[in-house]
Write a protein that holds these residues in place. Sequence first.
Motif, PDB file in Angstrom:
ATOM      1  N   LEU A  78       0.848  -1.185   0.000  1.00 22.07           N
ATOM      2  CA  LEU A  78       0.000   0.000   0.000  1.00 22.07           C
ATOM      3  C   LEU A  78       0.882   1.233   0.000  1.00 22.07           C
ATOM      4  O   LEU A  78       1.873   1.299   0.739  1.00 22.07           O
ATOM      5  CB  LEU A  78      -0.894   0.010   1.242  1.00 22.07           C
ATOM      6  CG  LEU A  78      -1.850  -1.166   1.416  1.00 22.07           C
ATOM      7  CD1 LEU A  78      -2.506  -1.103   2.795  1.00 22.07           C
ATOM      8  CD2 LEU A  78      -2.901  -1.157   0.313  1.00 22.07           C
ATOM      9  N   ALA A  79       0.519   2.204  -0.811  1.00 24.12           N
ATOM     10  CA  ALA A  79       1.333   3.413  -0.928  1.00 24.12           C
ATOM     11  C   ALA A  79       1.030   4.395   0.188  1.00 24.12           C
ATOM     12  O   ALA A  79      -0.132   4.725   0.436  1.00 24.12           O
ATOM     13  CB  ALA A  79       1.089   4.079  -2.272  1.00 24.12           C
ATOM     14  N   THR A  80       2.065   4.854   0.856  1.00 24.46           N
ATOM     15  CA  THR A  80       1.934   6.032   1.701  1.00 24.46           C
ATOM     16  C   THR A  80       2.009   7.273   0.822  1.00 24.46           C
ATOM     17  O   THR A  80       1.344   8.279   1.091  1.00 24.46           O
ATOM     18  CB  THR A  80       3.038   6.074   2.761  1.00 24.46           C
ATOM     19  OG1 THR A  80       4.320   5.898   2.126  1.00 24.46           O
ATOM     20  CG2 THR A  80       2.866   4.950   3.773  1.00 24.46           C
ATOM     21  N   PRO A 112      -5.004   9.926   4.186  1.00 20.76           N
ATOM     22  CA  PRO A 112      -4.770   9.210   5.447  1.00 20.76           C
ATOM     23  C   PRO A 112      -5.917   8.288   5.854  1.00 20.76           C
ATOM     24  O   PRO A 112      -5.685   7.159   6.293  1.00 20.76           O
ATOM     25  CB  PRO A 112      -4.576  10.341   6.459  1.00 20.76           C
ATOM     26  CG  PRO A 112      -4.104  11.500   5.652  1.00 20.76           C
ATOM     27  CD  PRO A 112      -4.807  11.382   4.343  1.00 20.76           C
ATOM     28  N   ALA A 113      -7.155   8.768   5.718  1.00 24.76           N
ATOM     29  CA  ALA A 113      -8.288   7.941   6.137  1.00 24.76           C
ATOM     30  C   ALA A 113      -8.454   6.730   5.231  1.00 24.76           C
ATOM     31  O   ALA A 113      -8.741   5.617   5.699  1.00 24.76           O
ATOM     32  CB  ALA A 113      -9.568   8.775   6.146  1.00 24.76           C
ATOM     33  N   ARG A 119      -5.285  -0.390   5.269  1.00 24.45           N
ATOM     34  CA  ARG A 119      -4.431  -1.098   6.228  1.00 24.45           C
ATOM     35  C   ARG A 119      -5.255  -1.998   7.145  1.00 24.45           C
ATOM     36  O   ARG A 119      -4.850  -3.108   7.483  1.00 24.45           O
ATOM     37  CB  ARG A 119      -3.651  -0.090   7.067  1.00 24.45           C
ATOM     38  CG  ARG A 119      -2.422   0.501   6.402  1.00 24.45           C
ATOM     39  CD  ARG A 119      -1.842   1.579   7.280  1.00 24.45           C
ATOM     40  NE  ARG A 119      -0.490   1.951   6.892  1.00 24.45           N
ATOM     41  CZ  ARG A 119       0.116   3.055   7.298  1.00 24.45           C
ATOM     42  NH1 ARG A 119      -0.504   3.890   8.109  1.00 24.45           N
ATOM     43  NH2 ARG A 119       1.353   3.331   6.907  1.00 24.45           N
ATOM     44  N   SER A 120      -6.404  -1.489   7.563  1.00 25.85           N
ATOM     45  CA  SER A 120      -7.261  -2.257   8.466  1.00 25.85           C
ATOM     46  C   SER A 120      -7.757  -3.535   7.792  1.00 25.85           C
ATOM     47  O   SER A 120      -7.813  -4.597   8.427  1.00 25.85           O
ATOM     48  CB  SER A 120      -8.443  -1.401   8.905  1.00 25.85           C
ATOM     49  OG  SER A 120      -9.315  -2.121   9.748  1.00 25.85           O
ATOM     50  N   PHE A 174      -7.387   9.508  -2.444  1.00 23.72           N
ATOM     51  CA  PHE A 174      -6.675   8.601  -3.356  1.00 23.72           C
ATOM     52  C   PHE A 174      -5.835   7.614  -2.575  1.00 23.72           C
ATOM     53  O   PHE A 174      -5.273   7.938  -1.528  1.00 23.72           O
ATOM     54  CB  PHE A 174      -5.772   9.406  -4.291  1.00 23.72           C
ATOM     55  CG  PHE A 174      -4.782   8.558  -5.055  1.00 23.72           C
ATOM     56  CD1 PHE A 174      -5.185   7.882  -6.198  1.00 23.72           C
ATOM     57  CD2 PHE A 174      -3.477   8.407  -4.605  1.00 23.72           C
ATOM     58  CE1 PHE A 174      -4.300   7.077  -6.887  1.00 23.72           C
ATOM     59  CE2 PHE A 174      -2.585   7.600  -5.292  1.00 23.72           C
ATOM     60  CZ  PHE A 174      -2.997   6.938  -6.441  1.00 23.72           C
ATOM     61  N   GLY A 175      -5.731   6.390  -3.113  1.00 30.62           N
ATOM     62  CA  GLY A 175      -4.838   5.381  -2.572  1.00 30.62           C
ATOM     63  C   GLY A 175      -4.287   4.513  -3.680  1.00 30.62           C
ATOM     64  O   GLY A 175      -4.802   4.513  -4.806  1.00 30.62           O
TER      65      GLY A 175
END
Length: 210
Positions: A78-80, A112-113, A119-120, A174-175
């Motif tokens: 997952l991209a930060t 962030p959200a 991540r969860s 965005f993610g």
Amino acid sequence: MTLLVVTAVEAEAQAVRAGTLPDLVTVAAVGVGAATAAAGTARLLALAEAAARPHRGVVVAGIAGGFAGRAPVGATVLATRSIAADLGADSPDGFITLDELGFGTAVAPADPALLEALRSALPDAITGDILTLNTATGTATTAETLAGRFPAAVAEAMEGYGAARAAAGASLPFGELRTISNTIGPRDRRAWRIPDALAALTKAARALAT
């Protein structure tokens, strides 16, 4: 409102669709490369808005190369941040980033959200920067250079930054989610594990749908 998931190619889109629910996610292949991803994503967002069915966010998903020692083959990342690693200028003293040139930024932070939600759902995923490149790395020298320039990078692909800019233009979160098909370095198609990476992509999409 659905989440818009964009991929580069149809095989990736099919892998995502196999694990997700159509009433929660809209999945579309928008093409290879940052420019194509930006244009395709922006078009889909505009069409949805015009139809009074706006999306609630954008995730670019697909397979990617992983940096040795950071993201092994088969991993989910997952991209930060999604970073346009080759957007800038060459010079005798080395590469000059877009940010250093003062022409904008080549860095698109993940919302962030949205990142926390990903991540969860995917607690075993590796998080870090994902590089967006117009030319996929094919030598050990380039891999070492990129790893040195971007110590937080875990993977490279070709669409993340473009889709991120389209999402930003629409004021949407965005993610970026990738599964690793190969180790970044000398180009060796025999070592690629594309079917395994696509299967991992379906598994990740299924986890997000539950």
